[in-house]
Motif scaffolding. Structure first.
Motif, PDB file in Angstrom:
ATOM      1  N   UNK A  59     -12.790 -18.164 -10.837  1.00  0.00           N
ATOM      2  CA  UNK A  59     -11.825 -18.318  -9.756  1.00  0.00           C
ATOM      3  C   UNK A  59     -10.741 -17.257  -9.950  1.00  0.00           C
ATOM      4  N   UNK A 101      -7.338 -15.267  -8.397  1.00  0.00           N
ATOM      5  CA  UNK A 101      -6.213 -15.303  -7.452  1.00  0.00           C
ATOM      6  C   UNK A 101      -5.529 -13.938  -7.425  1.00  0.00           C
ATOM      7  N   UNK A 149     -14.087  -8.901  -5.402  1.00  0.00           N
ATOM      8  CA  UNK A 149     -13.914 -10.201  -4.746  1.00  0.00           C
ATOM      9  C   UNK A 149     -15.267 -10.797  -4.345  1.00  0.00           C
ATOM     10  N   UNK A 150     -16.224  -9.904  -4.071  1.00  0.00           N
ATOM     11  CA  UNK A 150     -17.547 -10.420  -3.702  1.00  0.00           C
ATOM     12  C   UNK A 150     -18.347 -10.869  -4.917  1.00  0.00           C
ATOM     13  N   UNK A 161     -16.706 -16.140  -8.142  1.00  0.00           N
ATOM     14  CA  UNK A 161     -17.019 -17.416  -7.500  1.00  0.00           C
ATOM     15  C   UNK A 161     -16.164 -17.623  -6.262  1.00  0.00           C
ATOM     16  N   UNK A 162     -14.859 -17.378  -6.390  1.00  0.00           N
ATOM     17  CA  UNK A 162     -13.946 -17.656  -5.280  1.00  0.00           C
ATOM     18  C   UNK A 162     -12.672 -16.842  -5.427  1.00  0.00           C
ATOM     19  N   UNK A 163     -12.362 -15.982  -4.448  1.00  0.00           N
ATOM     20  CA  UNK A 163     -11.033 -15.373  -4.431  1.00  0.00           C
ATOM     21  C   UNK A 163     -10.079 -16.255  -3.629  1.00  0.00           C
ATOM     22  N   UNK A 164      -8.851 -16.378  -4.100  1.00  0.00           N
ATOM     23  CA  UNK A 164      -7.828 -17.163  -3.390  1.00  0.00           C
ATOM     24  C   UNK A 164      -6.572 -16.295  -3.314  1.00  0.00           C
ATOM     25  N   UNK A 165      -5.908 -16.317  -2.151  1.00  0.00           N
ATOM     26  CA  UNK A 165      -4.789 -15.403  -1.900  1.00  0.00           C
ATOM     27  C   UNK A 165      -3.435 -16.100  -1.987  1.00  0.00           C
ATOM     28  N   UNK A 166      -2.401 -15.265  -2.219  1.00  0.00           N
ATOM     29  CA  UNK A 166      -1.030 -15.759  -2.339  1.00  0.00           C
ATOM     30  C   UNK A 166      -0.678 -16.042  -3.791  1.00  0.00           C
ATOM     31  N   UNK A 221      -0.851 -20.083 -13.687  1.00  0.00           N
ATOM     32  CA  UNK A 221      -2.075 -20.872 -13.496  1.00  0.00           C
ATOM     33  C   UNK A 221      -3.191 -20.367 -14.408  1.00  0.00           C
ATOM     34  N   UNK A 271      -6.189 -23.045 -15.157  1.00  0.00           N
ATOM     35  CA  UNK A 271      -6.597 -23.526 -13.831  1.00  0.00           C
ATOM     36  C   UNK A 271      -7.412 -22.486 -13.068  1.00  0.00           C
ATOM     37  N   UNK A 272      -7.278 -21.228 -13.451  1.00  0.00           N
ATOM     38  CA  UNK A 272      -8.069 -20.153 -12.851  1.00  0.00           C
ATOM     39  C   UNK A 272      -8.525 -19.229 -13.981  1.00  0.00           C
TER      40      UNK A 272
END
Lengths: 242, 242
Positions: free
Chosen positions: B135, B137, B157-158, B161-166, B174, B179-180
């Motif tokens: 994960x 961020x 990013x591809x 598993x998961x990109x998350x923004x902000x 985190x 957590x990430x």
């Protein structure tokens, strides 16, 4: 939801590759149990457990955790969304932020109340005369990529004062409270946007799909919400296909 | 900082087009006043008021509001960053989240403490064996666009598993708390990343620039921080120019 936050809960990927956890499922089950007890003839549409009695006069729309990607990465910017529709029209919307202790409640025709722990006040959108002065928030640029909308999105983000990323449902609360001017998203589900309508409209803002049409349960999941009708109109113009 | 949050403070654009408010300036002035009183021979590098005595043995690096774009849009995901360097090596780092009541404090060689209101606990990164389970961020994809790094960013990013923004500095907290798994950013300033190093490394993670070199005051502002050295190495490989 709070009890599962940062507890290393198992993350399952749904068919659409969005994550879901026991917190999503337990929270929706809890809301459904309350509704079954209190108003057994109402319909329910929920993210995790599907649709019951969708032809009822009153239908509740539930998203137990909007922003599951924030939830599973330990960020408190996720919320529970609750909408109540009467004959297809959203008449109540709630954005509840369990970790922040903040809640927006909008009732059609009665405005919006923002609660932050023990304080409550009316939420009102702010004026913004033009797009180049607008602060825009959106959760992720990838929601536009997924739908082949990157060209339109790029036009818009370059025309605003400042795009800011992340936030999920919280962005619409910030819009209703006059902290930002515009939220544009795509690839949303009914339960992602229905609760937001009475909140943004009740605070004096404008909500529509990308063609300017009212949002309904059958909308395509592309939303434009603005605090000022002028910004809404200017954003819509840029979001049309070339 | 708290007293200015959501108070409709004036937003000024600096030469680099990043926003600044009275809250940034007052908070840095307050920290500088304390340091001048307590340790007048130490150096200070601050985002708003520049550099004093940068050749001193001890130099403090201050970012009063990391995430000013969050601050000015009413989101609580902004923090105050404080680092202390001795002879150029970061020995103390603090991420303080004033609206969330959370704080990470890392001391080189002594680990990291995470405080959430009245609770305190050790922060530790988690294991993650490979990038496709990670994960990630990052604050905004536009920081890569600004530096012509979109192709490398897209590869990364591809692959996760998961990109998350902000998130700004919160992402690194985190990461330190497990957590990430990964934070990748670019176009940062010294005061944006120096405090993060003792926190991520002290929690068992790995921090470097995009070429794998240690971060120093003279780094180019491109950072890769991971909780597990395997993910760090895999991310670095994808971030090299083609």
């Amino acid at each position: 939801v709070r009890g599962h936050f940062r507890q290393n809960v198992a993350i399952h990927d749904k068919a659409d590759e969005t994550p879901v956890t026991i917190a999503d499922r337990e929270a929706e089950a809890a809301m459904r149990a309350i509704l079954t007890e209190a108003c057994p003839d109402h319909g329910v549409i929920g993210e995790e457990y599907g649709t019951e009695r969708e032809d009822a006069e009153y239908v509740w729309i539930l998203d137990p955790i909007d922003g599951t990607k924030s939830f599973v990465t330990g960020s408190p910017l996720f919320g529970t969304l609750i909408a109540l529709m009467r004959s297809g029209e959203p008449m109540l919307g709630v954005i509840n932020m369990p970790m922040l202790g903040e809640r927006w409640t909008g009732v059609a025709g009665e405005g919006v109340v923002f609660q932050a722990r023990r304080d409550a006040s009316a939420a009102l959108c702010r004026e913004c005369p033009s797009l180049d002065e607008a602060y825009l928030r959106t959760t992720s640029p990838e929601m536009f990529e997924t739908e082949g909308l990157t060209a339109q999105w790029d036009r818009l983000r370059k025309a605003v004062k400042q795009p800011v990323y992340g936030g999920d449902c919280y962005n619409y609360g910030l819009l209703a409270s006059g902290h930002i001017d515009l939220v544009v998203e795509a690839n949303l589900q009914t339960y992602d946007y229905m609760a937001l309508i009475p909140i943004v409209e009740g605070a004096g803002g404008v909500a529509s799909d990308w063609r300017g049409r009212p949002l309904t349960v059958a909308s395509d999941g592309r939303v434009v919400m603005a605090g000022d009708a002028r910004v809404h109109a200017q954003a819509l113009a840029l979001l049309q296909p070339s």
